[in-house]
Write a protein that holds these residues in place. Structure first.
Motif, PDB file in Angstrom:
ATOM      1  N   ASP A 567       0.843  -1.195   0.000  1.00  0.00           N
ATOM      2  CA  ASP A 567       0.000   0.000   0.000  1.00  0.00           C
ATOM      3  C   ASP A 567       0.883   1.251   0.000  1.00  0.00           C
ATOM      4  O   ASP A 567       1.913   1.310   0.680  1.00  0.00           O
ATOM      5  CB  ASP A 567      -0.897   0.007   1.236  1.00  0.00           C
ATOM      6  CG  ASP A 567      -1.786  -1.232   1.303  1.00  0.00           C
ATOM      7  OD1 ASP A 567      -1.976  -1.767   2.403  1.00  0.00           O
ATOM      8  OD2 ASP A 567      -2.276  -1.656   0.226  1.00  0.00           O
ATOM      9  N   ARG A 630       0.583 -10.055   6.558  1.00  0.00           N
ATOM     10  CA  ARG A 630       0.134  -8.667   6.770  1.00  0.00           C
ATOM     11  C   ARG A 630       0.730  -8.083   8.052  1.00  0.00           C
ATOM     12  O   ARG A 630       1.298  -6.987   8.066  1.00  0.00           O
ATOM     13  CB  ARG A 630      -1.402  -8.626   6.830  1.00  0.00           C
ATOM     14  CG  ARG A 630      -1.981  -7.202   6.944  1.00  0.00           C
ATOM     15  CD  ARG A 630      -3.379  -7.225   7.529  1.00  0.00           C
ATOM     16  NE  ARG A 630      -3.390  -7.703   8.908  1.00  0.00           N
ATOM     17  CZ  ARG A 630      -2.988  -6.991   9.956  1.00  0.00           C
ATOM     18  NH1 ARG A 630      -2.530  -5.752   9.795  1.00  0.00           N
ATOM     19  NH2 ARG A 630      -3.022  -7.511  11.180  1.00  0.00           N
ATOM     20  N   GLN A 634       3.739  -5.169   8.400  1.00  0.00           N
ATOM     21  CA  GLN A 634       3.417  -3.922   9.124  1.00  0.00           C
ATOM     22  C   GLN A 634       4.429  -3.675  10.246  1.00  0.00           C
ATOM     23  O   GLN A 634       4.926  -2.561  10.424  1.00  0.00           O
ATOM     24  CB  GLN A 634       2.003  -4.006   9.697  1.00  0.00           C
ATOM     25  CG  GLN A 634       1.574  -2.720  10.419  1.00  0.00           C
ATOM     26  CD  GLN A 634       0.156  -2.817  10.959  1.00  0.00           C
ATOM     27  OE1 GLN A 634      -0.409  -3.911  11.060  1.00  0.00           O
ATOM     28  NE2 GLN A 634      -0.431  -1.688  11.317  1.00  0.00           N
ATOM     29  N   THR A 648       1.967  -0.571   4.174  1.00  0.00           N
ATOM     30  CA  THR A 648       1.468  -1.870   4.641  1.00  0.00           C
ATOM     31  C   THR A 648       1.200  -2.726   3.414  1.00  0.00           C
ATOM     32  O   THR A 648       1.585  -2.356   2.310  1.00  0.00           O
ATOM     33  CB  THR A 648       0.186  -1.671   5.468  1.00  0.00           C
ATOM     34  OG1 THR A 648      -0.769  -0.939   4.654  1.00  0.00           O
ATOM     35  CG2 THR A 648       0.471  -0.878   6.746  1.00  0.00           C
ATOM     36  N   SER A 650      -1.886  -5.159   1.334  1.00  0.00           N
ATOM     37  CA  SER A 650      -3.237  -5.697   1.166  1.00  0.00           C
ATOM     38  C   SER A 650      -3.098  -7.038   0.464  1.00  0.00           C
ATOM     39  O   SER A 650      -2.360  -7.142  -0.511  1.00  0.00           O
ATOM     40  CB  SER A 650      -4.102  -4.749   0.338  1.00  0.00           C
ATOM     41  OG  SER A 650      -4.252  -3.511   1.005  1.00  0.00           O
ATOM     42  N   LYS A 682      -8.109  -3.501  -0.614  1.00  0.00           N
ATOM     43  CA  LYS A 682      -7.715  -2.093  -0.725  1.00  0.00           C
ATOM     44  C   LYS A 682      -8.936  -1.184  -0.562  1.00  0.00           C
ATOM     45  O   LYS A 682      -8.879  -0.142   0.099  1.00  0.00           O
ATOM     46  CB  LYS A 682      -7.027  -1.847  -2.063  1.00  0.00           C
ATOM     47  CG  LYS A 682      -5.591  -2.333  -2.118  1.00  0.00           C
ATOM     48  CD  LYS A 682      -4.917  -1.887  -3.392  1.00  0.00           C
ATOM     49  CE  LYS A 682      -3.447  -2.259  -3.391  1.00  0.00           C
ATOM     50  NZ  LYS A 682      -2.685  -1.496  -2.395  1.00  0.00           N
ATOM     51  N   ARG A 686      -7.332  -0.871   2.989  1.00  0.00           N
ATOM     52  CA  ARG A 686      -5.945  -1.299   2.937  1.00  0.00           C
ATOM     53  C   ARG A 686      -5.506  -1.940   4.273  1.00  0.00           C
ATOM     54  O   ARG A 686      -6.222  -1.945   5.244  1.00  0.00           O
ATOM     55  CB  ARG A 686      -4.989  -0.167   2.556  1.00  0.00           C
ATOM     56  CG  ARG A 686      -5.197   0.366   1.137  1.00  0.00           C
ATOM     57  CD  ARG A 686      -4.121   1.408   0.799  1.00  0.00           C
ATOM     58  NE  ARG A 686      -4.217   1.840  -0.609  1.00  0.00           N
ATOM     59  CZ  ARG A 686      -5.032   2.775  -1.067  1.00  0.00           C
ATOM     60  NH1 ARG A 686      -5.825   3.402  -0.206  1.00  0.00           N
ATOM     61  NH2 ARG A 686      -5.051   3.091  -2.336  1.00  0.00           N
ATOM     62  N   ASN A 687      -4.289  -2.513   4.280  1.00  0.00           N
ATOM     63  CA  ASN A 687      -3.711  -3.185   5.451  1.00  0.00           C
ATOM     64  C   ASN A 687      -4.663  -4.254   5.984  1.00  0.00           C
ATOM     65  O   ASN A 687      -4.938  -4.326   7.177  1.00  0.00           O
ATOM     66  CB  ASN A 687      -3.363  -2.170   6.539  1.00  0.00           C
ATOM     67  CG  ASN A 687      -2.511  -2.820   7.633  1.00  0.00           C
ATOM     68  OD1 ASN A 687      -1.849  -3.831   7.390  1.00  0.00           O
ATOM     69  ND2 ASN A 687      -2.537  -2.259   8.830  1.00  0.00           N
ATOM     70  N   ARG A 688      -5.193  -5.050   5.070  1.00  0.00           N
ATOM     71  CA  ARG A 688      -6.099  -6.118   5.461  1.00  0.00           C
ATOM     72  C   ARG A 688      -6.102  -7.198   4.397  1.00  0.00           C
ATOM     73  O   ARG A 688      -5.481  -7.040   3.354  1.00  0.00           O
ATOM     74  CB  ARG A 688      -7.509  -5.597   5.714  1.00  0.00           C
ATOM     75  CG  ARG A 688      -8.163  -4.976   4.488  1.00  0.00           C
ATOM     76  CD  ARG A 688      -9.391  -4.185   4.893  1.00  0.00           C
ATOM     77  NE  ARG A 688      -9.044  -3.070   5.757  1.00  0.00           N
ATOM     78  CZ  ARG A 688      -9.784  -2.656   6.784  1.00  0.00           C
ATOM     79  NH1 ARG A 688     -10.924  -3.253   7.076  1.00  0.00           N
ATOM     80  NH2 ARG A 688      -9.394  -1.635   7.529  1.00  0.00           N
TER      81      ARG A 688
END
Length: 705
Positions: A567, A630, A634, A648, A650, A682, A686-688
């Motif tokens: 991301d 993930r 991070q 991060t 996705s 996204k 995002r970050n998932r």
């Protein structure tokens, strides 16, 4: 008989003047192009003077006498390097030979017409002569002339970009000439076939054919410079500058610039391309201008286009862009007129670079788009990668990020292919050298075996002599036996030395083979790996996924693909630079590896996108693996300076079993499903991670894991 002798003496005078003029060019230090131009003017005047005499002789003394004089006239035109008058003269010879019923002379004349038309770049006329030669050769069962006809078809097809047709014609010609004893034509066709394989990228096969052609030409002592130039161009393609220079220098030493200006111009013009490639633009400019001056005098339009292209490249390298643009425009016009796509595409590419430097983005964009179309058709990958990179710069200058991103991806894909292609080229050349070394070793062993056989024969002769001497007297026999025994000891000692020499050479060859195998392994690893991160590259990754689908699908073994996208990575590149972005990617890839086990596959899909492939129990746990990736990325990237940008990942998850039934065995469907899931992640902030499901896809959303 004076009315017959006069034209014959005039022809002889023409040949003598050609020789004297060539020698004058050496002694008086006149230029080759001045000498060539003067000779061509002389040929034109002589042809006009001979025409009435030849017609009169044909009418009074018969067709055979006219044929003899016309043939001498045609040879004189060629000796003077006057292609256009020579073409007309050979046309007259063909007509007179047909009237005289002399099929061999007619085929020879048609062949020479085709040669002159190729020199003048008149491909339509050369094709017509090839048609006529093929029909006549088949009627006369003349395989060597039929092979020549296929050779001319091959030349025209290659220059127009139809490599498959050229390959077919040259293969037919070589098959006809293999056992004909016509080594000159055989060497020519083998060399031309090698050039086609070079254009297709099969450099190992091309080098093998050129070396075979060189061996024949060395044996017959003719046109060595042609094959040496072809080998030099091969080494230029695999970026071996030292060997390319060495073969170009050998080619230049093998050709007399005064006696054979057309062959000299071909070599020096090709040398200019190498000099431009290595950045020696001043030397390239001098070489290309010298070749252009000669080919302008000879009327060779195709070579003029290539030489103006190299002059333009050299001037651009010397920052003389105004004059460079003029030369490149001339090359572009010639290439379009002749239908030679390579000249057109390369000229457009260089012109686009000049226009981009001069901030004329609109014109540069039009030229580069036209060049890309031509280069994609010809599959000239180095120039194509260069074109994509330039197109990306133009899009960025026009503030068109979507177009810039598209051409950046195309450039990245082309660079990946180039890495693999160059590795394959170098590996192919190494294999060809290895095969040649093996052949040399076999030849050396055969020579040693012959020496041993000769020793055995000598031994048998000695034994017979000893038997005869035994009849003469015991004492003399004992003396001779003692003397021969001493000689045999020396011979055995010599044989032991030769055996030791053979053993030493065998060990050296074994060591060389080991080095070649190690180099081949290194080149293979480079061809399948991403040069930045060391993970699998895109092409090899697709092969691995396709292989695992073929294994898992019949036996219903679980298979999962994780598409991981960093991301806000573009912001890192834009604000902190690409080098900092590379460091972020390397740290991220290291974090991803910490979540993987032996048997899990990791590869770079493109840019900041990476793919993980899981199989069996690991595929069942795909969500847990994705969450580990993930979280780990991070945590790891939080400790790296990213200028305040939250970098991060996705992650999109797709299982083979989750796809629609019709798509389960498709690599593209599996990757597309993971890509759609990733974009959902996204879109959700995002970050998932998100997992693809068939039912969700039908509703237009995904399952957020």
């Amino acid at each position: 008989m004076s009315w017959i002798l006069r034209p014959a003496l005039l022809v002889a005078g023409l040949l003598a003047m050609a020789s004297v003029r060539a020698e004058a060019g050496k002694v008086e230090n006149t230029t080759v192009q001045e000498s060539t131009s003067s000779l061509i003017q002389l040929a034109a005047l002589a042809g006009q003077a001979l025409e009435p005499a030849r017609l009169l002789i044909t009418r009074l003394a018969g067709v055979d006498a006219g044929l003899l004089l016309a043939t001498a006239q045609a040879h004189a035109m060629q000796a003077l390097h006057a292609a256009d008058p020579a073409r007309a003269a050979w046309h007259d010879v063909a007509q007179l030979a047909q009237l005289a019923g002399n099929a061999k002379a007619q085929m020879r004349a048609i062949e020479q017409q085709a040669e002159m038309n190729l020199l003048l770049s008149d491909y339509a006329a050369a094709s017509r002569q090839a048609d006529a030669l093929l029909a006549l050769a088949r009627r006369e069962h003349a395989n060597n002339y039929e092979a020549s006809a296929h050779g001319y078809y091959g030349v025209v097809a290659r220059r127009r970009g139809d490599l498959d047709a050229a390959l077919e014609h040259y293969t037919l010609a070589i098959g006809m000439l293999r056992h004909s004893g016509d080594e000159f034509r055989l060497a020519l066709m083998i060399g031309n076939l090698g050039t086609v394989f070079r254009d297709r990228g099969d450099f190992a096969r091309a080098l093998e054919l050129q070396l075979e052609s060189l061996a024949i030409r060395e044996r017959i002592g003719d046109h060595l410079e042609t094959t040496l130039r072809n080998i030099a161009l091969l080494y230029r393609e695999i970026e071996d500058e030292d060997n390319a220079r060495r073969y170009f220098e050998r080619a230049l030493a093998a050709v007399d610039r005064h006696a054979n200006p057309e062959r000299y111009a071909s070599v020096i013009g090709s040398y200019a391309s190498l000099l431009n490639d290595v950045g020696d633009h001043a030397a390239a400019l001098g070489a290309a201008r010298e070749a252009l001056a000669i080919d302008s005098g000879l009327g060779n339009r195709a070579n003029q286009g290539l030489e103006r292209l190299e002059i333009g490249r050299a001037l651009h390298g010397l920052d003389e862009d105004t004059e460079a643009a003029e030369q490149l425009e001339s090359a572009l016009e010639i290439g379009r007129r002749l239908g030679q796509h390579e000249i057109v595409a390369r000229a457009l590419l260089s012109l686009a670079e000049i226009n981009q430097i001069q901030h004329n983005s609109l014109r540069a964009r039009g030229m580069i788009d036209e060049a890309i179309a031509g280069l994609e058709t010809a599959l000239l990958r180095p120039q194509l990668a260069r074109a994509y990179a330039l197109r990306e710069k133009i899009a960025l200058a026009d503030r068109d990020p979507a177009t810039a991103l598209r051409f950046l991806r195309l450039y990245s894909e082309q660079r990946e292919l180039l890495i693999g292609t160059r590795a394959s080229r170098q590996l192919g050349v190494l294999q060809a050298r290895h095969a040649r070394a093996e052949a040399d070793k076999d030849l050396a062993l055969l020579q040693k075996d012959n020496e041993l056989q000769a020793v055995r024969i000598d031994k048998q002769d000695v034994e017979r002599q000893l038997g005869m001497v035994g009849l003469v007297g015991l004492l003399l026999a004992l003396f001779l036996i003692s003397w021969r025994f001493q000689g045999m000891r020396q011979l055995n000692a010599a044989l032991r030395l030769k055996n030791d020499e053979i053993d030493a050479k065998s060990q050296a060859l074994a060591l060389a083979n080991l080095h070649l195998e190690q180099r081949a392994s290194e080149l293979y690893r480079a061809a399948i790996s991403d040069p930045l991160t060391g993970v699998h590259n895109r092409a090899h990754l697709r092969e691995l996924i396709e292989d695992r689908i073929a294994h898992c699908w019949p036996s219903a073994v679980p298979l999962a693909v994780l598409l991981i996208d960093f991301d806000h990575f573009k912001q890192v590149n834009d604000q902190l630079g690409h080098l900092h972005g590379d460091r972020v990617l390397l740290a991220g890839v290291a974090s991803i590896r910490e979540c993987l086990r032996s048997g899990d596959i990791l590869g770079r899909f493109g840019g900041e996108e990476f793919v993980v492939m899981l199989e069996g129990a690991r595929a069942v746990a795909a969500v847990e693996v994705a969450e580990c990736v993930r979280a780990q990325v991070q945590l790891s990237l939080a400790g790296i300076d990213t200028g305040g940008i939250a970098v991060t990942v996705s992650v999109g998850i797709a299982l083979l079993a989750d796809l629609a039934k019709a798509e389960q065995a498709s690599v593209d469907a599996l990757l597309d499903a993971s890509d759609r899931a990733m974009y959902l992640a996204k879109a959700a902030g995002r970050n998932r991670i998100a997992r693809f499901s068939t039912a969700a896809a039908a509703r237009g959303d995904m399952e957020n894991a």
